[in-house]
Design an enzyme around this catalytic site. Sequence first.
Site, mmCIF file in Angstrom:
data_model
loop_
_atom_site.group_PDB
_atom_site.id
_atom_site.type_symbol
_atom_site.label_atom_id
_atom_site.label_comp_id
_atom_site.label_asym_id
_atom_site.label_seq_id
_atom_site.Cartn_x
_atom_site.Cartn_y
_atom_site.Cartn_z
ATOM 1 N N CYS A 7 12.290 14.056 -6.239
ATOM 2 C CA CYS A 7 12.303 14.312 -7.676
ATOM 3 C C CYS A 7 12.547 13.007 -8.419
ATOM 4 O O CYS A 7 13.481 12.258 -8.095
ATOM 5 C CB CYS A 7 13.387 15.328 -8.023
ATOM 6 S SG CYS A 7 13.530 15.670 -9.797
ATOM 7 N N HIS A 44 5.825 -0.483 -2.776
ATOM 8 C CA HIS A 44 5.497 0.366 -3.930
ATOM 9 C C HIS A 44 5.634 1.845 -3.616
ATOM 10 O O HIS A 44 5.064 2.686 -4.308
ATOM 11 C CB HIS A 44 4.073 0.058 -4.403
ATOM 12 C CG HIS A 44 3.909 -1.355 -4.874
ATOM 13 N ND1 HIS A 44 2.750 -2.081 -4.691
ATOM 14 C CD2 HIS A 44 4.769 -2.182 -5.522
ATOM 15 C CE1 HIS A 44 2.905 -3.299 -5.198
ATOM 16 N NE2 HIS A 44 4.118 -3.376 -5.699
ATOM 17 N N ASN A 58 -8.229 -13.029 4.583
ATOM 18 C CA ASN A 58 -8.812 -12.502 3.349
ATOM 19 C C ASN A 58 -10.248 -12.979 3.220
ATOM 20 O O ASN A 58 -10.674 -13.901 3.933
ATOM 21 C CB ASN A 58 -7.997 -12.988 2.141
ATOM 22 C CG ASN A 58 -8.017 -12.006 0.979
ATOM 23 O OD1 ASN A 58 -7.907 -10.798 1.155
ATOM 24 N ND2 ASN A 58 -8.172 -12.526 -0.227
ATOM 25 N N ASN A 64 0.834 -1.207 0.000
ATOM 26 C CA ASN A 64 0.000 0.000 0.000
ATOM 27 C C ASN A 64 0.867 1.255 0.000
ATOM 28 O O ASN A 64 1.952 1.278 0.597
ATOM 29 C CB ASN A 64 -0.921 0.003 1.215
ATOM 30 C CG ASN A 64 -1.842 -1.198 1.222
ATOM 31 O OD1 ASN A 64 -2.209 -1.708 0.163
ATOM 32 N ND2 ASN A 64 -2.219 -1.665 2.400
ATOM 33 N N CYS A 121 16.321 13.758 -10.366
ATOM 34 C CA CYS A 121 17.584 13.872 -9.621
ATOM 35 C C CYS A 121 17.541 13.143 -8.284
ATOM 36 O O CYS A 121 18.563 13.053 -7.596
ATOM 37 C CB CYS A 121 17.962 15.333 -9.422
ATOM 38 S SG CYS A 121 16.954 16.223 -8.201
ATOM 39 N N CYS A 166 17.049 20.482 -8.911
ATOM 40 C CA CYS A 166 17.476 20.467 -10.315
ATOM 41 C C CYS A 166 16.643 21.378 -11.206
ATOM 42 O O CYS A 166 17.001 21.616 -12.361
ATOM 43 C CB CYS A 166 17.456 19.040 -10.866
ATOM 44 S SG CYS A 166 15.793 18.340 -11.116
ATOM 45 N N CYS A 176 -10.354 -8.026 6.830
ATOM 46 C CA CYS A 176 -9.123 -7.949 7.619
ATOM 47 C C CYS A 176 -9.381 -7.432 9.025
ATOM 48 O O CYS A 176 -8.860 -7.965 10.012
ATOM 49 C CB CYS A 176 -8.103 -7.064 6.906
ATOM 50 S SG CYS A 176 -7.412 -7.799 5.414
ATOM 51 N N GLY A 205 -5.134 -9.170 3.237
ATOM 52 C CA GLY A 205 -5.763 -8.220 2.331
ATOM 53 C C GLY A 205 -5.103 -8.070 0.984
ATOM 54 O O GLY A 205 -5.146 -6.994 0.391
#
Length: 329
Positions: free
Chosen positions: A167, A159, A271, A140, A170, A209, A301, A247
């Site tokens: 940025c 993730h 689940n 998540n 850079c 930058c 959950c 989940g």
Amino acid sequence: RQTHTMAPYHYSTSRPTLTHSLRGVASFILSDHCMHVGVLTGAGVSVAAGIPDFRSPTGMYATLPIDRLTATDREKAAIKADPVMVVDSSMFRKNQFPYLEVRRPFILGTQQRKWRATATHRLFELLAKHGKLTRLFTQNIDGLDYQTSIPADLIVPVHGSLGAVACEWCKAPMDFDEFCEEVRTKVKDIYDVDESAPTESTNIACPSCGKAGVKPTTVLYGSSLPEAFFEHFERDVPTFDLLIIAGTSLTVGPANQVAAQARHCPRVIINNEPVGLELGIEYDNVDETGNAHDVFLRGSCDDVARALIHELGWADESNRNQIQIQTTR
């Protein structure tokens, strides 16, 4: 990447019996044979927080006002064909506005703490408090794990996270509150919920930058996952005495390989439906002593987490922790 080859799991007769029940799972967690717990979470652990999902028939992708995006006709056609293009690296390299306009309410909502950690997050917080949690891999990007007292170095946001900014070009970080102010004043609201938003989007320049590449550190499609994921995957998974999977559909790799590689230890799946059969999870695998290798706890959950907290005898601690966290904000 090279992964570890692990032998099949075998219980010793001195282990508490792990059965397909809350009591069996709680007994195993409380035992001295379960000192290193791994956790892998997906969107299901945050549903109760009220965070809008992206992939359901009524989710953000299905209801996306594509015509309002700051994009060329060709880009809009690509997004209409596949809404995931708004978070694709190839799109972001050419045009940062679709990503920022779609993410705007989530970025500002994160700053305002619009969404709160759930009962499932509290379960993992208690595992950490009792010295059982080795690593929490979360797919998540909502950052709700960081609202708990779980030490930040135990959390691996596979993730990325909406709560950190850098940025894309850079890699220089930017202060989150400063970025949110830029988003508030420079990115238009395509959902018509913020009357103070500008009518047109303008670039947010990186303070380091100068390029228009500043964004939350969420991983764009087509980009590599954080190196920390692979480091902890290879180092930590072999040490787990138990893996809790909560989940997640276990369909997105390489995060789902945490479940596949943890076949040396029991896996508890929380689940609404069984998942992971293609990864080698075997819900019917019970040995001659009655020990289950993979345990399925059906339900939402939060419902399962509350019941498990109660079975563990940690309900009072959970209530105290939540009150303390709320009053210190």
